[in-house]
Write an enzyme that holds these catalytic residues in place. Structure first.
Site, mmCIF file in Angstrom:
data_model
loop_
_atom_site.group_PDB
_atom_site.id
_atom_site.type_symbol
_atom_site.label_atom_id
_atom_site.label_comp_id
_atom_site.label_asym_id
_atom_site.label_seq_id
_atom_site.Cartn_x
_atom_site.Cartn_y
_atom_site.Cartn_z
ATOM 1 N N ASP A 7 0.968 -1.227 -0.209
ATOM 2 C CA ASP A 7 0.109 0.069 0.076
ATOM 3 C C ASP A 7 0.724 1.221 -0.053
ATOM 4 O OD1 ASP A 7 -2.346 -1.594 0.035
ATOM 5 O OD2 ASP A 7 -2.897 -0.830 2.047
ATOM 6 N N HIS B 260 3.857 7.642 -14.580
ATOM 7 C CA HIS B 260 4.460 6.759 -14.034
ATOM 8 C C HIS B 260 4.083 5.298 -14.276
ATOM 9 C CE1 HIS B 260 5.225 9.594 -10.495
ATOM 10 N NE2 HIS B 260 6.044 9.871 -11.587
ATOM 11 N N LYS C 88 -2.666 -1.082 -10.101
ATOM 12 C CA LYS C 88 -2.862 -0.201 -8.855
ATOM 13 C C LYS C 88 -4.387 0.038 -8.680
ATOM 14 C CE LYS C 88 1.157 2.770 -9.877
ATOM 15 N NZ LYS C 88 1.768 4.101 -10.156
ATOM 16 N N TYR D 85 -2.982 3.897 -2.587
ATOM 17 C CA TYR D 85 -3.041 3.042 -3.647
ATOM 18 C C TYR D 85 -2.434 1.558 -3.250
ATOM 19 C CZ TYR D 85 0.969 5.863 -5.204
ATOM 20 O OH TYR D 85 2.034 6.677 -5.270
ATOM 21 N N ASP E 21 9.538 14.274 -12.449
ATOM 22 C CA ASP E 21 8.502 14.578 -13.325
ATOM 23 C C ASP E 21 8.552 15.535 -14.227
ATOM 24 O OD1 ASP E 21 7.233 12.469 -11.846
ATOM 25 O OD2 ASP E 21 5.843 13.685 -10.883
#
Length: 185
Positions: A47, A62, A72, A132, A170
């Site tokens: 998690d 990603h 996910k 997630y 990112d």
């Protein structure tokens, strides 16, 4: 649980029922037996939880490649996000296409994103927390990313490049066309 297929049918919106009374509520947010019929795997190994203080925080795009490719199941614990999945499975009829949904603590909706998709989200309000569940452990060597605002994908992010709160990773990710056939359909 209400399960809805999106325009890329492998990506699912899942809305668990809430049972409320004067104390608050109870909700079964994951049930392997109920979701097995929708091909959501029963085994999650990790998690992950993220907190974003600022509205407009973008995390993504990603994925992880084999042998640690991750499916996910994403849900919001506090706040709201615009969540997106991009199909990067070579040979898929929806290759390069994306689906998105707003997930919030109010709508109680989750999104299932199987292996073979890029994943990212943008916070719509400050102080947003996202949880997630993933089907494979994190493996730095298998981590891949694509530039969040690549014009080839034309994602309608709810924030412009000037306002987006990004990590250096990112911000500097390669473009979509540079990804190297990470998944086959």
């Amino acid at each position: 649980m209400n399960v809805q297929k999106l325009s890329i049918p492998d990506v699912l919106l899942i809305t668990p029922k809430k049972f409320a009374d004067e104390r608050g509520f109870f909700s079964e947010t994951w049930n392997a037996d109920k979701l097995k019929v929708h091909e959501v795997p029963a085994t999650f190994v990790q998690d992950n939880q993220s907190f974003s203080a600022q509205k407009g925080t973008v995390r993504g795009l990603h994925c992880q490649i084999e042998p640690y490719a991750q499916g996910k199941l994403v849900r919001v614990l506090r706040g709201a996000i615009w969540d997106v999945a991009v199909d990067i499975r070579q040979g898929s009829p929806t290759y390069g296409q994306w689906v998105a949904a707003e997930l919030s603590v109010e709508n109680w909706t989750q999104i299932w994103i199987p292996c073979g998709f890029l994943h990212g989200f943008c916070t719509l309000v400050p102080n947003t927390e996202v949880l997630y569940k993933v089907t494979a452990s994190y493996a730095k060597d298998c981590e891949r990313s694509v530039r969040w605002n690549d014009p080839a994908l034309a994602l309608p992010w709810p924030v412009g490049a000037e306002e987006a709160v990004l990590s250096d990773k990112d911000r500097d990710s390669p473009l979509f066309n540079a990804q190297d056939n990470w998944f086959q359909y």
